[in-house]
Write an enzyme that holds these catalytic residues in place. Structure first.
Site, short mmCIF file in Angstrom:
data_model
loop_
_atom_site.label_atom_id
_atom_site.label_comp_id
_atom_site.label_asym_id
_atom_site.label_seq_id
_atom_site.Cartn_x
_atom_site.Cartn_y
_atom_site.Cartn_z
N CYS A 1 -12.18 -6.64 -3.08
CA CYS A 1 -10.95 -5.98 -2.63
C CYS A 1 -11.29 -4.98 -1.55
O CYS A 1 -12.26 -4.22 -1.69
CB CYS A 1 -10.30 -5.28 -3.82
SG CYS A 1 -8.79 -4.42 -3.39
N HIS B 1 -3.76 -11.26 -7.34
CA HIS B 1 -4.51 -10.06 -6.95
C HIS B 1 -3.64 -9.14 -6.07
O HIS B 1 -3.53 -7.95 -6.33
CB HIS B 1 -5.79 -10.49 -6.20
CG HIS B 1 -6.60 -9.35 -5.66
ND1 HIS B 1 -7.91 -9.14 -6.03
CD2 HIS B 1 -6.30 -8.37 -4.76
CE1 HIS B 1 -8.37 -8.06 -5.40
NE2 HIS B 1 -7.41 -7.58 -4.62
NI NI Z 1 -7.17 -6.02 -3.24
#
Ligand code: NI
Length: 175
Positions: A96, A138
């Site tokens: 991320c 996500h």
């Molecule tokens: Ni992310």
């Protein structure tokens, strides 16, 4: 082109629950979409949620193809996304842009049915599976203030978060 700063853990703004977008066609929403795309391609990443820019609105962009096929851009814009159903289980190694340097295997639904609005405000419903389903789960977690590291086993999560907080303090002290 406006590449904006991506917030990183443990910035409290990453924990905010984003609000629905009333009018996807509004100029400020169009500008946000452009900034999200510019920032995602610049990072580079395959997805980015408005929450990561400190904007608490339910907007995310993804392009899960462009890094594999050079020169191909396949930008998708997701406004007010809603996962209607989840099925099965799959596991991918995730990373991320808000949790730099961390890559961990996470379990998620293998197939989802999704309803969303596009950049013109039209409503769509479709099924997604495998990597695309994972990438969308996500991104949409970000809109609810959730990060992929929240899905790790508790002990691992605790150690990792401690390390990340320490790294960030060190980065800020050195900046
Ligand atoms: Ni992310």
């Amino acid at each position: 082109m406006a590449v904006r700063e991506i917030l990183t853990y443990p910035d409290p703004r990453l924990r905010e629950r984003a609000e629905p977008v009333a009018d996807p066609a509004a100029p400020e929403v169009q500008q946000l979409i452009q900034d999200l795309a510019d920032t995602m391609y610049d990072a580079p990443g395959v997805g980015l949620a408005a929450t990561q820019l400190g904007v608490p609105l339910r907007v995310a962009v993804t392009d899960t193809r462009w890094r594999d096929e050079e020169g191909v851009r396949d930008l998708h814009v997701w406004i007010n996304p809603e996962i209607l159903s989840r099925e099965g289980e799959t596991e991918f190694e995730e990373g991320c842009l808000s949790v730099p340097g961390v890559f961990e295997h996470v379990k998620r639904a293998a197939r989802i049915t999704l309803r969303w609005q596009d950049a013109e405000g039209a409503v769509h419903t479709a099924d997604f599976e495998d990597f695309q389903a994972v990438a969308l789960q996500h991104e949409f977690d970000h809109l609810d203030g959730r990060l992929f590291i929240d899905l790790l086993p508790p002990v691992k999560q605790k150690l990792l978060k401690k390390r990340l907080r320490k790294q960030k303090r060190r980065r800020e002290a050195g900046a």
